[in-house]
Design an enzyme around this catalytic site. Structure first.
Site, PDB file in Angstrom:
ATOM      1  N   PHE A 299       0.865  -1.178   0.000  1.00 62.64           N
ATOM      2  CA  PHE A 299       0.000   0.000   0.000  1.00 62.64           C
ATOM      3  C   PHE A 299       0.903   1.230   0.000  1.00 62.64           C
ATOM      4  O   PHE A 299       1.802   1.356   0.850  1.00 62.64           O
ATOM      5  CB  PHE A 299      -0.924   0.002   1.214  1.00 62.64           C
ATOM      6  CG  PHE A 299      -1.951   1.104   1.138  1.00 62.64           C
ATOM      7  CD1 PHE A 299      -2.947   1.073   0.172  1.00 62.64           C
ATOM      8  CD2 PHE A 299      -1.896   2.187   1.996  1.00 62.64           C
ATOM      9  CE1 PHE A 299      -3.873   2.096   0.072  1.00 62.64           C
ATOM     10  CE2 PHE A 299      -2.829   3.211   1.901  1.00 62.64           C
ATOM     11  CZ  PHE A 299      -3.815   3.164   0.937  1.00 62.64           C
TER      12      PHE A 299
ATOM     13  N   LYS B 202     -11.517  -0.354   8.668  1.00 61.65           N
ATOM     14  CA  LYS B 202     -11.891  -1.333   7.648  1.00 61.65           C
ATOM     15  C   LYS B 202     -12.735  -2.443   8.303  1.00 61.65           C
ATOM     16  O   LYS B 202     -13.864  -2.190   8.697  1.00 61.65           O
ATOM     17  CB  LYS B 202     -10.631  -1.881   6.978  1.00 61.65           C
ATOM     18  CG  LYS B 202      -9.871  -0.796   6.187  1.00 61.65           C
ATOM     19  CD  LYS B 202      -8.616  -1.357   5.561  1.00 61.65           C
ATOM     20  CE  LYS B 202      -7.787  -0.260   4.892  1.00 61.65           C
ATOM     21  NZ  LYS B 202      -8.360   0.248   3.651  1.00 61.65           N
TER      22      LYS B 202
END
Lengths: 421, 421
Positions: free
Chosen positions: B134, B232
């Site tokens: 990421f 998340k």
């Protein structure tokens, strides 16, 4: 009879305080806060009070924006721009221009970012601060210097009077707090910044106890960097995200080390290399806590409805009243003024020192007068002009008098607590 | 007739999906989320859904704790301990022990803290990561290395297969993401950590797409450091504070550079010098955003009510169903599986590549099926087992089929949007 009249002329009465409230141009703001009954809250310099508009706004963010619109809210409800949008609003409170202020992270993290950025610009190896600075600022400097490991030295001065001498040509950055958390002592931002610039140094100002409480003109004082706190006078809620300021003229010359994706020029291109966003956005790092950020925005919006000069004027008036009432009611009770006597050198708080300070504050809080204690002996009273009334100042001093006269502080519970502090 | 029966045996029907939902041991959890009607939400790997218990809890924090109890809430309502309390709860989800996990800052900032701490322990000058990591993780490493300026090098591998070779004896730290945000590819945490340790390297694992979604056993894998995300699969709300993990055996040997007052051994002694708190607390920095932190705790508490193996089992089942339905319904429509085929190598998402991915996802979202797009061509579907149903998977695939068959993606609005991305 003549004597009595003279006494009455000089003596401040409860009615006089009520009269001051009746004439207060900011008087209507108090009704916009949700304050507990029977509490006289003089700790807004630690945690600001709850604006009534905050709860509905937070409900909206949780229920509608998060719950209904989910991920689309990043664009649809301006989450993506929130750090800069709220920053631009805070800019209006601290005399900065649009695109110069950002809401992000905590004050501590923002200090790290701004000081690290400042150090890139100057060859000097000395960082100056005050030993009496708010400790987290000193801790962050210590951590940063140790981490960089390039021979930087932290030079701490013991008194504001020594600052100018300490900021010599060896200095890279001075990290100074505008209003002392402990004493309320306020430095001359413009003169200090000008002195530093003349020596080739930059200044990072900590505005934690200034923003929303005293006159701040970052542009006028030609300030380089600043950081500040959302949860004190800005009434942004517990642990509200903090803010930082970087002068436009410096923004594209520096890069802070916490280069997260929110500071990338094209965050959604998902490129493997960092390319700093132009302007203030490069001081963003990770994803901001949106619910807390929304609460902060409400506090800032509320403050923007009030004329800033009126806020400062009332802050000074509340502080002066408190001091005068302490002299009138408590002069023989062992308190010593620990703040500067001149209003122009003082932030929005008044502090008194007393050897039994901790136990006295505990007893006072039990009476419903909330100030706070700072080691070793400081009783601290903050005046948030949007919701503190002149009668609150009256009540606070009467409470203090009662605590002392009845020796309420000298009870086992307060003693015990004091012993473990 | 025989042919039809055979087709029916192999074909998955809507009714079969309903049947799976009826037998789902986690089925009752969906009712504890406040989900929008007529939406099939497969983007919980980007922003988790809203637990019904969050709004009342946030209201309580704002109205009662902040509004009524004000500053006293730091002790009275456990604000002071919240980072460690919620950390200990997250520890139960990621196989860590009490006192090993902390909620703090953002994932990016926590990565900076943990990698900086790890670098102190090892003499090697190389930091290894994946080019497909990421991006914020790579950006933070870039910023940290540049900031330290001591000759550290970032070695990026192009494929997970090259990782073991890249982690040689020159390596100080490997910074790896357990589950890839883009493809869902899951690394073998235990084997990779053991390999790194054998070469004298430490590993910092990013659990952003793992915590609450797949089996994580930090203790079992002898992990050194980890960071992760609250918004998340933990359903902590937009920009929820992140978490970090430091193995007990390392905590008192390292000091991270962001030495704020919340990491001090005696924060309220207001001492001018930093003294690191023992244990995980030294990884705290500034004042945390309490409202957002309270919302995160609700999401974590809700997850703790579910058996973790059931979460992983359902995640695998949802992913397999999606893939099978894609083969059944959309096999001729140009999609290519972009996630590992083997469930054991996959996190809680399935990705398909398609050259028109962006426009397709826009059209699909308009139909009420919410996944997301990741450049250059990835359609990403996340499965949050607490609220995603098997019928949602059915609906998603039917939606995708409709978008393709009716060429809904090929409309000016989606084309236009795709052009500016």
């Amino acid at each position: 009879m003549g004597d009595m009249q003279e006494k009455n002329l000089n003596t401040i009465s409860f009615e006089a305080c009520q009269e001051l409230d009746a004439r207060d141009s900011l008087g209507q703001f108090r009704s916009q806060f949700d304050l507990p009954e029977h509490t006289c809250y003089l700790d807004g310099n630690s945690l600001g009070a709850l604006p009534k508009a905050t709860l509905p706004r937070v409900q909206q963010v949780v229920q509608q924006e998060w719950g209904r619109d989910l991920i689309s809210s990043w664009n649809k409800h301006g989450w993506w721009d929130a750090q800069q949008r709220v920053g631009d609003k805070i800019a209006l409170i601290i005399g900065a221009g649009p695109g110069e202020v950002l809401v992000a992270d905590s004050t501590s993290v923002n200090l790290f970012k701004t000081v690290a950025a400042a150090l890139q610009l100057n060859p000097g190896k000395v960082v100056v601060s005050e030993r009496a600075n708010f400790p987290t600022d000193l801790y962050m400097l210590e951590g940063l210097i140790k981490h960089l490991g390039r021979g930087y030295k932290l030079r701490l001065v013991d008194s504001p009077e020594d600052l100018f001498e300490a900021i010599d040509s060896d200095v890279s950055v001075a990290v100074l707090t505008h209003v002392s958390y402990r004493t309320g002592c306020m430095l001359d931002m413009a003169a200090t910044t000008a002195h530093a610039h003349a020596r080739g140094a930059l200044v990072v100002w900590d505005l934690a106890h200034s923003a929303g409480a005293v006159h701040v003109d970052l542009t006028g004082a030609d300030v380089d960097f600043a950081v500040g706190c959302g949860y004190k006078f800005l009434n942004g809620g517990p642990g509200a995200p903090a803010f930082l300021y970087v002068a436009k003229r410096l923004q594209d010359k520096v890069q802070q080390p916490l280069t997260g994706w929110f500071g990338h020029a094209k965050p959604f291109a998902f490129e493997p290399s960092f390319e700093a966003a132009p302007g203030i956005q490069r001081f963003q790092c990770g994803t901001p806590p949106i619910i807390s950020l929304a609460a902060l925005e409400v506090g800032v919006d509320l403050m923007l409805q009030a004329p800033l000069p009126a806020i400062r004027d009332k802050s000074v008036a509340l502080g002066c009243l408190f001091w005068r009432l302490m002299e009138q009611e408590c002069s023989q009770l062992g308190f010593r003024l620990a703040s500067p006597a001149a209003p122009a050198q003082r932030g929005s708080q008044i502090c008194f020192a007393h050897p039994e300070g901790y136990a006295i504050m505990q007893a006072l809080i039990e009476l419903g007068v909330v100030g706070d204690f700072r080691a070793p002996d400081i009783l601290r009273f903050g005046f948030a002009p949007l919701y503190v009334r002149y009668v609150d100042v009256w009540e606070a001093v009467q409470g203090l008098k009662l605590v002392m006269q009845e020796r309420l502080w000298d009870q086992p519970v307060h003693r015990k607590r004091a012993a473990v502090t």
